[in-house]
Design a protein around this motif. Structure first.
Motif, mmCIF file in Angstrom:
data_model
loop_
_atom_site.group_PDB
_atom_site.id
_atom_site.type_symbol
_atom_site.label_atom_id
_atom_site.label_comp_id
_atom_site.label_asym_id
_atom_site.label_seq_id
_atom_site.Cartn_x
_atom_site.Cartn_y
_atom_site.Cartn_z
ATOM 1 N N ILE A 1 41.073 -58.638 -16.975
ATOM 2 C CA ILE A 1 42.244 -57.779 -16.792
ATOM 3 C C ILE A 1 43.028 -57.741 -18.099
ATOM 4 C CG2 ILE A 1 44.423 -57.491 -15.544
ATOM 5 C CD1 ILE A 1 43.049 -58.971 -13.189
ATOM 6 N N ILE A 2 43.368 -56.532 -18.553
ATOM 7 C CA ILE A 2 44.126 -56.387 -19.796
ATOM 8 C C ILE A 2 45.608 -56.378 -19.460
ATOM 9 C CG2 ILE A 2 44.650 -54.865 -21.738
ATOM 10 C CD1 ILE A 2 41.760 -53.883 -21.581
ATOM 11 N N LEU A 3 46.346 -57.292 -20.092
ATOM 12 C CA LEU A 3 47.791 -57.369 -19.922
ATOM 13 C C LEU A 3 48.440 -56.681 -21.110
ATOM 14 C CD1 LEU A 3 48.094 -61.141 -18.965
ATOM 15 C CD2 LEU A 3 48.045 -59.191 -17.415
ATOM 16 N N SER A 4 49.283 -55.703 -20.854
ATOM 17 C CA SER A 4 49.981 -55.045 -21.961
ATOM 18 C C SER A 4 51.109 -55.938 -22.429
ATOM 19 C CB SER A 4 50.538 -53.694 -21.513
ATOM 20 O OG SER A 4 51.593 -53.892 -20.603
ATOM 21 N N GLY A 5 51.697 -55.599 -23.563
ATOM 22 C CA GLY A 5 52.786 -56.395 -24.116
ATOM 23 C C GLY A 5 53.973 -56.490 -23.192
ATOM 24 N N SER A 6 54.202 -55.485 -22.340
ATOM 25 C CA SER A 6 55.375 -55.500 -21.467
ATOM 26 C C SER A 6 55.194 -56.392 -20.250
ATOM 27 C CB SER A 6 55.702 -54.072 -21.014
ATOM 28 O OG SER A 6 54.620 -53.546 -20.285
ATOM 29 N N SER A 7 53.964 -56.807 -19.921
ATOM 30 C CA SER A 7 53.747 -57.591 -18.712
ATOM 31 C C SER A 7 53.648 -59.087 -18.968
ATOM 32 C CB SER A 7 52.474 -57.113 -18.005
ATOM 33 O OG SER A 7 51.355 -57.385 -18.817
ATOM 34 N N LYS A 8 53.864 -59.498 -20.193
ATOM 35 C CA LYS A 8 53.834 -60.930 -20.487
ATOM 36 C C LYS A 8 55.071 -61.298 -21.286
ATOM 37 C CE LYS A 8 50.937 -60.439 -24.527
ATOM 38 N NZ LYS A 8 50.024 -61.109 -25.365
ATOM 39 N N GLU A 9 55.178 -62.540 -21.658
ATOM 40 C CA GLU A 9 56.347 -63.024 -22.370
ATOM 41 C C GLU A 9 56.546 -62.270 -23.681
ATOM 42 O OE1 GLU A 9 57.515 -67.234 -24.265
ATOM 43 O OE2 GLU A 9 56.899 -67.279 -22.165
ATOM 44 N N LYS A 10 57.805 -62.099 -24.067
ATOM 45 C CA LYS A 10 58.160 -61.391 -25.294
ATOM 46 C C LYS A 10 57.429 -61.992 -26.498
ATOM 47 C CE LYS A 10 62.273 -60.256 -27.986
ATOM 48 N NZ LYS A 10 63.705 -60.402 -28.078
ATOM 49 N N PRO A 11 56.757 -61.153 -27.309
ATOM 50 C CA PRO A 11 56.044 -61.676 -28.471
ATOM 51 C C PRO A 11 57.008 -62.200 -29.526
ATOM 52 C CG PRO A 11 56.070 -59.292 -28.537
ATOM 53 C CD PRO A 11 56.675 -59.692 -27.219
ATOM 54 N N GLN A 12 56.523 -63.088 -30.373
ATOM 55 C CA GLN A 12 57.373 -63.641 -31.411
ATOM 56 C C GLN A 12 56.864 -63.282 -32.810
ATOM 57 O OE1 GLN A 12 57.410 -67.705 -29.378
ATOM 58 N NE2 GLN A 12 59.331 -67.646 -30.494
ATOM 59 N N ILE A 13 55.802 -62.490 -32.891
ATOM 60 C CA ILE A 13 55.282 -62.054 -34.186
ATOM 61 C C ILE A 13 55.839 -60.662 -34.471
ATOM 62 C CG2 ILE A 13 53.221 -61.490 -35.533
ATOM 63 C CD1 ILE A 13 53.264 -64.393 -34.891
ATOM 64 N N ALA A 14 56.338 -60.473 -35.686
ATOM 65 C CA ALA A 14 56.947 -59.205 -36.057
ATOM 66 C C ALA A 14 56.497 -58.804 -37.452
ATOM 67 C CB ALA A 14 58.461 -59.319 -36.014
ATOM 68 N N GLU A 15 56.621 -57.517 -37.734
ATOM 69 C CA GLU A 15 56.343 -56.998 -39.075
ATOM 70 C C GLU A 15 57.672 -56.723 -39.757
ATOM 71 O OE1 GLU A 15 54.144 -53.336 -41.410
ATOM 72 O OE2 GLU A 15 54.066 -53.407 -39.232
ATOM 73 N N VAL A 16 57.786 -57.126 -41.017
ATOM 74 C CA VAL A 16 59.004 -56.904 -41.791
ATOM 75 C C VAL A 16 58.973 -55.478 -42.330
ATOM 76 C CG1 VAL A 16 60.325 -57.601 -43.823
ATOM 77 C CG2 VAL A 16 59.195 -59.340 -42.418
#
Length: 93
Positions: free
Chosen positions: A24-39
């Motif tokens: 099952i593919i979980l999208s970014g909105s269905s799991k905990e907030k990501p902590q990796i970001a692009e500057v």
């Protein structure tokens, strides 16, 4: 584009998809907030509150940020976050 002041950095969270063991593919909105970001943009640094601050982060870096850090804004249809350089925990290489 916005240009951050002082020791502030504009970042955009990187959405990721994750596949569970059962496929099952979980999208970014269905799991905990990501902590990796692009500057996206980096302020000039300089003297801040009487101390010299050198900017170690550069545009294009992938970084790990403090989970609840910064100010969320919407600019030209994009959700961005403005954080201080000190809220960035690591550079992901």
């Amino acid at each position: 584009m916005l240009k951050p002041l002082a020791d502030r950095v504009i970042i955009k969270m990187i959405e990721s998809e994750e596949t569970t063991k059962s496929g099952i593919i979980l999208s970014g909105s269905s799991k905990e907030k990501p902590q990796i970001a692009e500057v996206l943009e980096v302020g000039p640094g300089g003297e801040i509150e009487g101390k010299e601050v050198k900017m170690y982060i550069k545009k294009g870096d992938k970084v790990v940020v403090n989970k609840y850090a910064g100010t969320e804004i919407k600019y030209e249809g994009e959700e961005l976050i403005i954080v201080k350089q000190s809220d960035i925990l690591a550079i992901a290489e």
